[in-house]
Design a protein around this motif. Sequence first.
Motif, short mmCIF file in Angstrom:
data_model
loop_
_atom_site.label_atom_id
_atom_site.label_comp_id
_atom_site.label_asym_id
_atom_site.label_seq_id
_atom_site.Cartn_x
_atom_site.Cartn_y
_atom_site.Cartn_z
N MET A 1 0.92 -1.03 -0.02
CA MET A 1 0.00 0.15 -0.05
C MET A 1 0.79 1.17 -0.03
SD MET A 1 -2.86 1.36 2.76
CE MET A 1 -2.05 0.60 4.05
N GLY A 2 0.50 2.08 -0.95
CA GLY A 2 1.18 3.34 -0.86
C GLY A 2 0.92 4.63 -0.13
N PRO A 3 1.51 5.42 0.11
CA PRO A 3 1.35 6.40 1.00
C PRO A 3 -0.10 7.25 0.58
CG PRO A 3 3.23 7.17 -0.80
CD PRO A 3 2.72 5.77 -0.93
N ALA A 4 -0.49 7.25 -0.45
CA ALA A 4 -1.78 7.85 -0.89
C ALA A 4 -3.01 7.22 -0.24
CB ALA A 4 -1.81 8.07 -2.43
N ALA A 5 -3.04 6.12 -0.45
CA ALA A 5 -4.12 5.25 0.19
C ALA A 5 -3.92 5.30 1.78
CB ALA A 5 -4.00 3.87 0.10
N LEU A 6 -2.92 5.16 2.22
CA LEU A 6 -2.66 5.32 3.69
C LEU A 6 -3.24 6.60 4.27
CD1 LEU A 6 -1.61 3.83 6.05
CD2 LEU A 6 0.52 4.77 5.93
N ARG A 7 -2.90 7.95 3.51
CA ARG A 7 -3.26 9.11 3.93
C ARG A 7 -4.53 9.13 3.97
NH1 ARG A 7 -2.25 12.69 -0.33
NH2 ARG A 7 -0.04 11.48 -0.47
N PHE A 8 -5.36 8.51 3.38
CA PHE A 8 -7.10 8.54 3.27
C PHE A 8 -7.34 7.73 4.53
CE2 PHE A 8 -6.47 8.77 -1.72
CZ PHE A 8 -6.77 10.13 -1.62
N PHE A 9 -6.76 6.60 4.70
CA PHE A 9 -7.22 6.00 5.89
C PHE A 9 -6.99 6.75 7.16
CE2 PHE A 9 -6.86 2.26 2.94
CZ PHE A 9 -8.08 1.59 3.53
N HIS A 10 -5.92 7.42 7.45
CA HIS A 10 -5.42 8.40 8.51
C HIS A 10 -6.56 9.31 8.69
CE1 HIS A 10 -1.29 6.78 8.89
NE2 HIS A 10 -2.06 5.79 9.44
N SER A 11 -6.78 9.99 7.52
CA SER A 11 -7.88 11.11 7.51
C SER A 11 -9.27 10.69 7.92
CB SER A 11 -7.79 11.90 6.21
OG SER A 11 -8.67 12.90 6.31
N ASP A 47 -9.52 -8.43 5.10
CA ASP A 47 -10.12 -9.61 5.25
C ASP A 47 -11.53 -9.86 4.30
OD1 ASP A 47 -8.85 -10.22 7.41
OD2 ASP A 47 -10.32 -9.12 8.90
N ASN A 48 -11.62 -8.72 3.54
CA ASN A 48 -12.86 -8.88 2.43
C ASN A 48 -12.35 -9.32 1.01
OD1 ASN A 48 -15.45 -8.98 3.76
ND2 ASN A 48 -15.03 -7.03 4.36
N GLY A 49 -11.01 -9.40 0.98
CA GLY A 49 -10.49 -9.86 -0.24
C GLY A 49 -9.70 -8.83 -1.01
N LEU A 50 -9.47 -7.71 -0.41
CA LEU A 50 -8.69 -6.51 -1.39
C LEU A 50 -7.19 -6.60 -0.92
CD1 LEU A 50 -8.76 -4.45 -3.66
CD2 LEU A 50 -9.04 -2.72 -1.92
N PRO A 51 -6.22 -7.19 -1.71
CA PRO A 51 -4.85 -7.03 -1.20
C PRO A 51 -4.21 -5.76 -1.14
CG PRO A 51 -5.20 -7.82 -3.51
CD PRO A 51 -6.53 -7.70 -3.14
N LEU A 52 -3.52 -5.66 -0.16
CA LEU A 52 -2.86 -4.33 0.23
C LEU A 52 -2.12 -3.69 -1.09
CD1 LEU A 52 -1.13 -5.04 3.88
CD2 LEU A 52 -2.79 -3.43 2.83
N GLU A 53 -1.50 -4.83 -2.01
CA GLU A 53 -0.71 -4.45 -3.20
C GLU A 53 -1.83 -3.52 -4.17
OE1 GLU A 53 -0.83 -7.64 -2.49
OE2 GLU A 53 0.71 -7.62 -1.00
N LYS A 54 -2.99 -3.63 -3.94
CA LYS A 54 -3.99 -3.03 -4.87
C LYS A 54 -4.68 -1.91 -4.27
CE LYS A 54 -3.24 -6.28 -8.06
NZ LYS A 54 -2.80 -6.13 -9.37
N ILE A 59 -8.31 2.55 -4.30
CA ILE A 59 -8.66 3.73 -3.35
C ILE A 59 -8.02 4.91 -3.61
CG2 ILE A 59 -8.49 4.15 -0.92
CD1 ILE A 59 -8.62 1.16 -0.43
N ARG A 60 -8.68 5.95 -3.89
CA ARG A 60 -8.23 7.15 -4.77
C ARG A 60 -8.75 8.39 -3.95
NH1 ARG A 60 -8.80 4.67 -10.09
NH2 ARG A 60 -6.55 4.02 -10.46
N SER A 61 -9.77 8.14 -3.06
CA SER A 61 -10.22 9.12 -2.20
C SER A 61 -10.89 8.54 -0.70
CB SER A 61 -11.52 9.59 -2.90
OG SER A 61 -12.39 8.99 -3.08
N GLU A 62 -11.24 9.46 0.07
CA GLU A 62 -11.85 9.08 1.37
C GLU A 62 -13.18 8.13 0.86
OE1 GLU A 62 -12.37 11.76 4.36
OE2 GLU A 62 -10.18 12.64 4.29
N ALA A 63 -13.94 8.66 -0.02
CA ALA A 63 -15.14 8.05 -0.37
C ALA A 63 -14.97 6.68 -0.90
CB ALA A 63 -15.57 8.94 -1.77
N ASP A 64 -13.77 6.37 -1.48
CA ASP A 64 -13.56 4.95 -1.98
C ASP A 64 -13.45 4.08 -0.77
OD1 ASP A 64 -13.78 5.77 -4.52
OD2 ASP A 64 -11.53 5.91 -4.97
N VAL A 65 -12.89 4.50 0.21
CA VAL A 65 -12.63 3.95 1.48
C VAL A 65 -13.87 3.58 2.28
CG1 VAL A 65 -11.75 4.01 3.78
CG2 VAL A 65 -10.45 4.88 1.93
#
Length: 96
Positions: A1-11, A47-54, A59-65
């Motif tokens: 998982m890259g820093p972009a997706a991680l930023r959305f999760f933290h926010s 756990d629902n099947g989306l691997p961290l690599e993807k 995930i390109r926004s908080e809405a996607d999360v």
Amino acid sequence: MGPAALRFFHSLARKNLTKNQGSGIITIPNRMTSESEASAMIQTIVDNGLPLEKFDQFIRSEADVLKFLNASSANPMIVFPSYSNSSLPIIDLYFA
């Protein structure tokens, strides 16, 4: 998982932790608490099947999360298909 997706999760984790505190002074969660909330969200999606690599692909926004979290909480038995170029139209059916 890259820093972009991680930023959305933290926010999103910080927003969830400051929500529903009532009126008055709002307490801002510390870094450890928001990290814990973000890791719980990430684990739910994994756990629902989306691997961290993807994560950066889907995930390109908080809405996607929120879409992934809502889909997993609405139907906890849903397992997303393996992500290859041939399964991308299936993803569009879930989140269009």
